[in-house]
Design a protein around this motif. Sequence first.
Motif, PDB file in Angstrom:
ATOM      1  N   MET A   8      24.162  91.872  88.031  1.00 37.11           N
ATOM      2  CA  MET A   8      22.997  92.573  88.591  1.00 37.11           C
ATOM      3  C   MET A   8      21.771  91.659  88.525  1.00 37.11           C
ATOM      4  N   PRO A   9      20.861  91.762  89.493  1.00 36.30           N
ATOM      5  CA  PRO A   9      19.625  90.974  89.436  1.00 36.30           C
ATOM      6  C   PRO A   9      18.771  91.382  88.235  1.00 36.30           C
ATOM      7  N   ASN A  10      17.956  90.451  87.759  1.00 33.62           N
ATOM      8  CA  ASN A  10      17.014  90.725  86.678  1.00 33.62           C
ATOM      9  C   ASN A  10      15.606  90.801  87.255  1.00 33.62           C
ATOM     10  N   VAL A  11      14.926  91.921  87.057  1.00 34.43           N
ATOM     11  CA  VAL A  11      13.586  92.156  87.609  1.00 34.43           C
ATOM     12  C   VAL A  11      12.567  92.156  86.479  1.00 34.43           C
ATOM     13  N   LEU A  12      11.625  91.235  86.522  1.00 29.71           N
ATOM     14  CA  LEU A  12      10.534  91.181  85.562  1.00 29.71           C
ATOM     15  C   LEU A  12       9.290  91.779  86.208  1.00 29.71           C
ATOM     16  N   VAL A  13       8.734  92.815  85.602  1.00 28.12           N
ATOM     17  CA  VAL A  13       7.544  93.494  86.118  1.00 28.12           C
ATOM     18  C   VAL A  13       6.354  93.074  85.265  1.00 28.12           C
ATOM     19  N   TYR A  21       4.594 104.174  91.495  1.00 28.01           N
ATOM     20  CA  TYR A  21       5.495 104.696  92.521  1.00 28.01           C
ATOM     21  C   TYR A  21       6.444 105.702  91.875  1.00 28.01           C
ATOM     22  N   GLU A  22       6.751 106.762  92.598  1.00 23.53           N
ATOM     23  CA  GLU A  22       7.569 107.832  92.028  1.00 23.53           C
ATOM     24  C   GLU A  22       9.050 107.493  92.026  1.00 23.53           C
ATOM     25  N   GLN A  23       9.562 106.901  93.106  1.00 26.63           N
ATOM     26  CA  GLN A  23      10.996 106.695  93.251  1.00 26.63           C
ATOM     27  C   GLN A  23      11.439 105.246  93.069  1.00 26.63           C
ATOM     28  N   LEU A  24      10.501 104.316  93.054  1.00 25.80           N
ATOM     29  CA  LEU A  24      10.882 102.911  93.017  1.00 25.80           C
ATOM     30  C   LEU A  24      11.604 102.542  91.722  1.00 25.80           C
ATOM     31  N   LEU A  25      11.044 102.940  90.582  1.00 24.35           N
ATOM     32  CA  LEU A  25      11.658 102.563  89.316  1.00 24.35           C
ATOM     33  C   LEU A  25      13.071 103.116  89.155  1.00 24.35           C
ATOM     34  N   PRO A  26      13.326 104.403  89.426  1.00 23.97           N
ATOM     35  CA  PRO A  26      14.716 104.881  89.302  1.00 23.97           C
ATOM     36  C   PRO A  26      15.703 104.094  90.160  1.00 23.97           C
ATOM     37  N   LYS A  27      15.284 103.725  91.364  1.00 19.87           N
ATOM     38  CA  LYS A  27      16.177 102.949  92.222  1.00 19.87           C
ATOM     39  C   LYS A  27      16.388 101.546  91.666  1.00 19.87           C
ATOM     40  N   LEU A  28      15.326 100.927  91.167  1.00 20.06           N
ATOM     41  CA  LEU A  28      15.474  99.600  90.580  1.00 20.06           C
ATOM     42  C   LEU A  28      16.402  99.644  89.369  1.00 20.06           C
ATOM     43  N   LEU A  29      16.251 100.662  88.525  1.00 18.29           N
ATOM     44  CA  LEU A  29      17.067 100.760  87.317  1.00 18.29           C
ATOM     45  C   LEU A  29      18.539 100.963  87.627  1.00 18.29           C
ATOM     46  N   SER A  30      18.830 101.568  88.782  1.00 17.33           N
ATOM     47  CA  SER A  30      20.227 101.792  89.154  1.00 17.33           C
ATOM     48  C   SER A  30      20.846 100.578  89.843  1.00 17.33           C
ATOM     49  N   ARG A  31      20.002  99.573  90.192  1.00 19.92           N
ATOM     50  CA  ARG A  31      20.487  98.441  90.964  1.00 19.92           C
ATOM     51  C   ARG A  31      20.187  97.088  90.328  1.00 19.92           C
ATOM     52  N   ILE A  50       9.185  97.128  99.247  1.00 24.53           N
ATOM     53  CA  ILE A  50       9.412  96.367  98.015  1.00 24.53           C
ATOM     54  C   ILE A  50      10.901  96.223  97.740  1.00 24.53           C
ATOM     55  N   LEU A  51      11.647  97.309  97.884  1.00 25.62           N
ATOM     56  CA  LEU A  51      13.094  97.257  97.672  1.00 25.62           C
ATOM     57  C   LEU A  51      13.759  96.277  98.638  1.00 25.62           C
ATOM     58  N   ALA A  52      13.306  96.299  99.903  1.00 33.88           N
ATOM     59  CA  ALA A  52      13.890  95.393 100.896  1.00 33.88           C
ATOM     60  C   ALA A  52      13.570  93.940 100.568  1.00 33.88           C
ATOM     61  N   MET A  53      12.339  93.662 100.123  1.00 32.87           N
ATOM     62  CA  MET A  53      11.978  92.303  99.743  1.00 32.87           C
ATOM     63  C   MET A  53      12.796  91.828  98.542  1.00 32.87           C
ATOM     64  N   CYS A  54      13.153  92.757  97.662  1.00 30.71           N
ATOM     65  CA  CYS A  54      13.990  92.429  96.512  1.00 30.71           C
ATOM     66  C   CYS A  54      15.463  92.276  96.885  1.00 30.71           C
ATOM     67  N   HIS A  55      15.805  92.624  98.133  1.00 30.13           N
ATOM     68  CA  HIS A  55      17.194  92.687  98.575  1.00 30.13           C
ATOM     69  C   HIS A  55      17.977  93.695  97.735  1.00 30.13           C
ATOM     70  N   LEU A  56      17.300  94.787  97.369  1.00 33.25           N
ATOM     71  CA  LEU A  56      17.927  95.840  96.584  1.00 33.25           C
ATOM     72  C   LEU A  56      18.016  97.155  97.351  1.00 33.25           C
ATOM     73  N   ASP A  57      17.704  97.127  98.646  1.00 32.24           N
ATOM     74  CA  ASP A  57      17.921  98.318  99.452  1.00 32.24           C
ATOM     75  C   ASP A  57      19.407  98.426  99.768  1.00 32.24           C
ATOM     76  N   ARG A  58      19.862  99.645  99.957  1.00 30.47           N
ATOM     77  CA  ARG A  58      21.278  99.924 100.175  1.00 30.47           C
ATOM     78  C   ARG A  58      21.470 100.636 101.513  1.00 30.47           C
ATOM     79  N   PRO A  59      22.690 100.652 102.039  1.00 37.34           N
ATOM     80  CA  PRO A  59      22.941 101.380 103.295  1.00 37.34           C
ATOM     81  C   PRO A  59      22.523 102.838 103.230  1.00 37.34           C
TER      82      PRO A  59
END
Length: 221
Positions: free
Chosen positions: A1-6, A20-30, A196-205
């Motif tokens: 999994m990628p490592n994200v430093l905030v 952001y309300e939904q960004l962190l939960p999605k990042l934590l799952s990916r 942000i998710l797309a720039m991280c390449h962490l967006d999903r289908p």
Amino acid sequence: MPNVLVLSFEGFSFSSRQLYEQLLPKLLSRAVVHESQSFQDASSYITSGWPSIILVTDPVITFEEKNNLELLQAVADYTKQGCTTILMGLFAAAVEYPRLDTIFREYFDLRWRAGEYTRHDIHLLTLEESMIRSQSLAHSFRAKALFLSRVPAAQMVYVVSMGVAMSAYGAFARVGLGKLGYVGDVNFTEEPERLILAMCHLDRPEDDYADPELIEQRPMD
């Protein structure tokens, strides 16, 4: 999994969902996510080569003080070695414009410049697939943002026409072996989350829009 430093230095904790309300939960799952709230902690993670993605949530690293400048240089150098770094969150709302111009030019070798701080209807342009997937992004929306000028067309993601020129709400560019992203939004809604998710390449289908609209063709640079 990628490592994200905030990087969060101004007291608005990313992990408490104040941005952001939904960004962190999605990042934590990916991805594996670590939030640094001190220069020492951030420097330690960067020096160790841990992050594959850095999210800069405020403009503290742009301040002209010794520790800030050292961390900014470390982020810039590490980005050029292959990391994806994204300026987002409170960054655009609080950064000093002349200082931002200097950082783009001297630290990231980009000609981007701070433009107009305003509200506009913006629309999505296509980027090459290796840079960003557009399927999960909103095709147009109204946003309040610090727009950028002098962004080459090939580096624009979201744009607005201001007279004869195009200004960028979102920009994404190759910097050395890495990439630098900019999200000018000063609010924390769903659209910048998706970007942000797309720039991280962490967006999903499953994030894709079910009924995609025609995306405007990119203008010639």
